[in-house]
Motif scaffolding. Structure first.
Motif, PDB file in Angstrom:
ATOM      1  N   VAL A  30       0.884  -1.173   0.000  1.00 57.47           N
ATOM      2  CA  VAL A  30       0.000   0.000   0.000  1.00 57.47           C
ATOM      3  C   VAL A  30       0.917   1.218   0.000  1.00 57.47           C
ATOM      4  O   VAL A  30       1.461   1.600   1.036  1.00 57.47           O
ATOM      5  CB  VAL A  30      -0.941   0.005   1.221  1.00 57.47           C
ATOM      6  CG1 VAL A  30      -1.906   1.189   1.143  1.00 57.47           C
ATOM      7  CG2 VAL A  30      -1.708  -1.304   1.298  1.00 57.47           C
ATOM      8  N   ARG A  31       1.101   1.770  -1.165  1.00 58.38           N
ATOM      9  CA  ARG A  31       2.115   2.814  -1.324  1.00 58.38           C
ATOM     10  C   ARG A  31       1.850   4.021  -0.429  1.00 58.38           C
ATOM     11  O   ARG A  31       2.772   4.603   0.136  1.00 58.38           O
ATOM     12  CB  ARG A  31       2.174   3.234  -2.793  1.00 58.38           C
ATOM     13  CG  ARG A  31       3.246   4.265  -3.091  1.00 58.38           C
ATOM     14  CD  ARG A  31       3.264   4.613  -4.558  1.00 58.38           C
ATOM     15  NE  ARG A  31       4.142   5.734  -4.816  1.00 58.38           N
ATOM     16  CZ  ARG A  31       4.255   6.327  -5.999  1.00 58.38           C
ATOM     17  NH1 ARG A  31       3.543   5.880  -7.026  1.00 58.38           N
ATOM     18  NH2 ARG A  31       5.071   7.340  -6.165  1.00 58.38           N
ATOM     19  N   ARG A  32       0.586   4.399  -0.309  1.00 58.69           N
ATOM     20  CA  ARG A  32       0.280   5.580   0.505  1.00 58.69           C
ATOM     21  C   ARG A  32       0.654   5.389   1.963  1.00 58.69           C
ATOM     22  O   ARG A  32       0.959   6.357   2.669  1.00 58.69           O
ATOM     23  CB  ARG A  32      -1.208   5.920   0.373  1.00 58.69           C
ATOM     24  CG  ARG A  32      -1.543   6.687  -0.884  1.00 58.69           C
ATOM     25  CD  ARG A  32      -3.036   6.881  -1.061  1.00 58.69           C
ATOM     26  NE  ARG A  32      -3.656   5.694  -1.660  1.00 58.69           N
ATOM     27  CZ  ARG A  32      -4.882   5.674  -2.160  1.00 58.69           C
ATOM     28  NH1 ARG A  32      -5.634   6.761  -2.115  1.00 58.69           N
ATOM     29  NH2 ARG A  32      -5.370   4.576  -2.697  1.00 58.69           N
ATOM     30  N   LEU A  33       0.657   4.142   2.432  1.00 56.23           N
ATOM     31  CA  LEU A  33       1.006   3.861   3.823  1.00 56.23           C
ATOM     32  C   LEU A  33       2.464   3.421   3.978  1.00 56.23           C
ATOM     33  O   LEU A  33       2.930   3.231   5.111  1.00 56.23           O
ATOM     34  CB  LEU A  33       0.092   2.756   4.377  1.00 56.23           C
ATOM     35  CG  LEU A  33      -1.411   3.040   4.343  1.00 56.23           C
ATOM     36  CD1 LEU A  33      -2.179   1.851   4.934  1.00 56.23           C
ATOM     37  CD2 LEU A  33      -1.751   4.320   5.103  1.00 56.23           C
ATOM     38  N   LEU A  34       3.163   3.222   2.856  1.00 57.82           N
ATOM     39  CA  LEU A  34       4.540   2.725   2.874  1.00 57.82           C
ATOM     40  C   LEU A  34       4.646   1.429   3.675  1.00 57.82           C
ATOM     41  O   LEU A  34       5.586   1.222   4.437  1.00 57.82           O
ATOM     42  CB  LEU A  34       5.511   3.776   3.450  1.00 57.82           C
ATOM     43  CG  LEU A  34       5.695   5.049   2.631  1.00 57.82           C
ATOM     44  CD1 LEU A  34       6.687   5.975   3.341  1.00 57.82           C
ATOM     45  CD2 LEU A  34       6.167   4.750   1.211  1.00 57.82           C
ATOM     46  N   ARG A  35       3.677   0.538   3.455  1.00 58.59           N
ATOM     47  CA  ARG A  35       3.656  -0.733   4.178  1.00 58.59           C
ATOM     48  C   ARG A  35       3.085  -1.833   3.300  1.00 58.59           C
ATOM     49  O   ARG A  35       2.236  -1.585   2.441  1.00 58.59           O
ATOM     50  CB  ARG A  35       2.790  -0.642   5.449  1.00 58.59           C
ATOM     51  CG  ARG A  35       3.337   0.264   6.519  1.00 58.59           C
ATOM     52  CD  ARG A  35       4.601  -0.266   7.141  1.00 58.59           C
ATOM     53  NE  ARG A  35       4.344  -1.377   8.052  1.00 58.59           N
ATOM     54  CZ  ARG A  35       5.296  -2.039   8.701  1.00 58.59           C
ATOM     55  NH1 ARG A  35       6.563  -1.730   8.509  1.00 58.59           N
ATOM     56  NH2 ARG A  35       5.005  -3.020   9.527  1.00 58.59           N
ATOM     57  N   TRP A  88      -9.801   1.912  -1.119  1.00 61.86           N
ATOM     58  CA  TRP A  88      -8.814   2.594  -1.952  1.00 61.86           C
ATOM     59  C   TRP A  88      -8.630   1.809  -3.254  1.00 61.86           C
ATOM     60  O   TRP A  88      -8.700   0.578  -3.284  1.00 61.86           O
ATOM     61  CB  TRP A  88      -7.476   2.678  -1.231  1.00 61.86           C
ATOM     62  CG  TRP A  88      -7.427   3.785  -0.219  1.00 61.86           C
ATOM     63  CD1 TRP A  88      -8.338   4.773  -0.024  1.00 61.86           C
ATOM     64  CD2 TRP A  88      -6.381   4.006   0.748  1.00 61.86           C
ATOM     65  NE1 TRP A  88      -7.940   5.599   0.997  1.00 61.86           N
ATOM     66  CE2 TRP A  88      -6.749   5.160   1.480  1.00 61.86           C
ATOM     67  CE3 TRP A  88      -5.198   3.344   1.051  1.00 61.86           C
ATOM     68  CZ2 TRP A  88      -5.951   5.660   2.506  1.00 61.86           C
ATOM     69  CZ3 TRP A  88      -4.393   3.851   2.073  1.00 61.86           C
ATOM     70  CH2 TRP A  88      -4.770   5.002   2.788  1.00 61.86           C
ATOM     71  N   THR A  89      -8.374   2.541  -4.317  1.00 57.97           N
ATOM     72  CA  THR A  89      -8.091   1.939  -5.613  1.00 57.97           C
ATOM     73  C   THR A  89      -6.633   2.200  -5.984  1.00 57.97           C
ATOM     74  O   THR A  89      -5.930   2.953  -5.319  1.00 57.97           O
ATOM     75  CB  THR A  89      -9.018   2.508  -6.695  1.00 57.97           C
ATOM     76  OG1 THR A  89      -8.812   3.927  -6.786  1.00 57.97           O
ATOM     77  CG2 THR A  89     -10.475   2.216  -6.361  1.00 57.97           C
ATOM     78  N   CYS A  90      -6.198   1.570  -7.067  1.00 53.17           N
ATOM     79  CA  CYS A  90      -4.813   1.705  -7.510  1.00 53.17           C
ATOM     80  C   CYS A  90      -4.787   1.847  -9.025  1.00 53.17           C
ATOM     81  O   CYS A  90      -5.524   1.153  -9.736  1.00 53.17           O
ATOM     82  CB  CYS A  90      -3.990   0.497  -7.068  1.00 53.17           C
ATOM     83  SG  CYS A  90      -2.296   0.488  -7.700  1.00 53.17           S
ATOM     84  N   LYS A 137      -5.127  -0.969 -12.669  1.00 53.12           N
ATOM     85  CA  LYS A 137      -5.864  -0.147 -13.634  1.00 53.12           C
ATOM     86  C   LYS A 137      -7.138   0.447 -13.044  1.00 53.12           C
ATOM     87  O   LYS A 137      -8.212   0.390 -13.637  1.00 53.12           O
ATOM     88  CB  LYS A 137      -6.183  -0.962 -14.889  1.00 53.12           C
ATOM     89  CG  LYS A 137      -4.949  -1.477 -15.615  1.00 53.12           C
ATOM     90  CD  LYS A 137      -5.305  -2.326 -16.820  1.00 53.12           C
ATOM     91  CE  LYS A 137      -4.046  -2.836 -17.515  1.00 53.12           C
ATOM     92  NZ  LYS A 137      -4.359  -3.709 -18.670  1.00 53.12           N
ATOM     93  N   GLY A 138      -7.005   0.987 -11.821  1.00 54.12           N
ATOM     94  CA  GLY A 138      -8.132   1.654 -11.185  1.00 54.12           C
ATOM     95  C   GLY A 138      -8.998   0.785 -10.311  1.00 54.12           C
ATOM     96  O   GLY A 138      -9.969   1.266  -9.725  1.00 54.12           O
ATOM     97  N   ALA A 139      -8.674  -0.505 -10.185  1.00 54.55           N
ATOM     98  CA  ALA A 139      -9.485  -1.416  -9.380  1.00 54.55           C
ATOM     99  C   ALA A 139      -9.144  -1.282  -7.896  1.00 54.55           C
ATOM    100  O   ALA A 139      -8.122  -0.703  -7.511  1.00 54.55           O
ATOM    101  CB  ALA A 139      -9.262  -2.849  -9.839  1.00 54.55           C
ATOM    102  N   ALA A 140     -10.013  -1.847  -7.061  1.00 52.14           N
ATOM    103  CA  ALA A 140      -9.846  -1.754  -5.615  1.00 52.14           C
ATOM    104  C   ALA A 140      -8.734  -2.674  -5.124  1.00 52.14           C
ATOM    105  O   ALA A 140      -8.563  -3.796  -5.621  1.00 52.14           O
ATOM    106  CB  ALA A 140     -11.158  -2.107  -4.915  1.00 52.14           C
ATOM    107  N   LEU A 141      -8.008  -2.219  -4.109  1.00 50.46           N
ATOM    108  CA  LEU A 141      -6.952  -3.033  -3.514  1.00 50.46           C
ATOM    109  C   LEU A 141      -7.514  -4.201  -2.702  1.00 50.46           C
ATOM    110  O   LEU A 141      -6.774  -5.116  -2.346  1.00 50.46           O
ATOM    111  CB  LEU A 141      -6.064  -2.172  -2.623  1.00 50.46           C
ATOM    112  CG  LEU A 141      -5.100  -1.221  -3.339  1.00 50.46           C
ATOM    113  CD1 LEU A 141      -4.355  -0.364  -2.322  1.00 50.46           C
ATOM    114  CD2 LEU A 141      -4.104  -1.995  -4.193  1.00 50.46           C
TER     115      LEU A 141
END
Length: 366
Positions: A237-242, A259-261, A267-271
């Motif tokens: 999870v890039r935003r959390l750096l974890r 959250w999506t990625c 390609k915009g799908a949910a994590l």
């Protein structure tokens, strides 16, 4: 860093200019040769994982598991193994170093033997692997470790062993930063996002494990160890750096939109979409590789020194804010991890006295 069985799934998401693979597993030589034949410009090396099977001694710091059993390596044998890696088209050779004991009294002679024997190699294509306990990052042992690394005529790849995250141990995160500042040809292997903190502080590069077992060193075990467990999807999870299990994300986002990625895999799908099916486990792995290199691309355009450290500090500040916002949005207690807290602290200076210690070693008896 990836097991040979998963290399083909990872390879399409590894950028040829700035990325590469460190292969583990019994079929690493054959896989290395096949990949390099197909993609000669891709950096591929291998780790025989001798450090997961034997503890080294001053007499036998290098060794290898073969089809005929364990083989201790003298200098000629070591050279032969390194030649074998290159014959299998590895981009460079990596020493099959056994685990270096944690306690200084026992480990110091082994550490010295690794460097002394490696320095006798008449090669310019070799990386010396130093697999050791996190305890070598404590202040009491750090100067000795740094002096030996600086005395090595080859680049050095450091592996830190611990039960769990080695950088959550007392003095370890600061010690690694000082080591990276003090040893200009140091790399970090078998690690996680500590790669970015290390490179921010001067490390040449890093090998991040695609699986949890490849993100820190493990204690030596005589047999094959492990196995038999069902893999579960884990994502960066890039935003959390974890790295987090998808099941954890599903709990967090049970009552709010997940959250999506936008990476090349998601390609915009949910994590939260990944399941325990093999295809989803592989897709989660590929997502994490994409996000890892997205971070690396940002780091790669910064100048070494203050600019790079400043970029990393901003990533940590953003992660802090995302943890706070996520906890507020989901009504869940989401603590900011201890290791991220330690990385937000001011950077230490390089180690004092390393050059003096190195000079004393060189002037000693040969």
């Amino acid at each position: 860093m990836v097991n040979d069985r998963s290399a083909n799934e990872v390879l399409p998401y590894v950028p040829a200019r700035s990325g590469g693979l460190v292969l583990t597993g019994a079929d690493a030589p054959a896989r290395c040769r096949a990949i390099r034949n197909a993609y000669p410009g891709t950096v591929v090396v291998m780790d025989h994982e001798s450090h997961t099977r034997r503890t080294g001694t001053a007499d036998t710091p290098f060794g290898l598991k073969t089809v005929h059993g364990w083989r201790d390596l003298d200098l000629a044998g070591l050279d032969e193994i390194l030649d074998g890696q290159r014959d299998n088209r590895a981009s460079c050779a990596v020493t099959p170093t056994c685990f270096i004991p944690a306690e200084e009294a026992e480990g110091a002679p082994v550490l010295a033997a690794v460097i002394a024997q490696a320095n006798q190699l008449r090669r310019d294509d070799t990386v010396v692997l130093l697999p050791c306990s996190w305890r070598w990052l404590r202040r009491s042992a750090l100067l000795l470790l740094a002096g030996q690394i600086r005395a090595c005529r080859h680049p050095v790849a450091l592996i830190m062993q611990a039960d769990g995250d080695p950088l959550e141990r007392d003095q370890a995160a600061e010690g690694l930063r000082q080591l990276c500042r003090s040893c200009p040809r140091l790399m970090l292997w078998r690690t996680d996002l500590a790669a970015f903190d290390a490179m921010g502080h001067g490390a040449l590069g890093a090998a991040v494990g695609v699986a949890a077992v490849l993100r820190h060193g493990v204690a030596p075990r005589p047999g094959n160890g492990g196995g038999g467990h069902k893999p579960h999807p884990v994502v960066l999870v890039r935003r959390l750096l974890r790295y987090h299990r998808v099941a954890t994300l599903q709990d967090w986002f049970a009552h709010v939109a997940p959250w999506t990625c936008d990476c090349a895999v998601c390609k915009g799908a949910a994590l939260t979409r990944f399941t325990d099916r093999e295809a989803d486990v592989i897709a989660a792995l590929q997502h994490s590789v994409c996000e890892l290199y997205a971070l690396h691309e940002e780091l790669d355009v910064t100048l070494t020194g203050d600019e790079r450290i400043g970029w990393w500090r901003q990533q940590l500040a953003d992660a802090w804010e995302y943890h706070r916002l996520l906890a507020s949005r989901t009504g869940t207690d989401i603590p900011f991890p201890k290791v991220l807290q330690s990385w937000r602290r001011p950077s230490p200076m390089a180690l004092p006295g390393v050059e003096e210690q190195q000079g004393q070693q060189r002037s000693g008896p040969s």
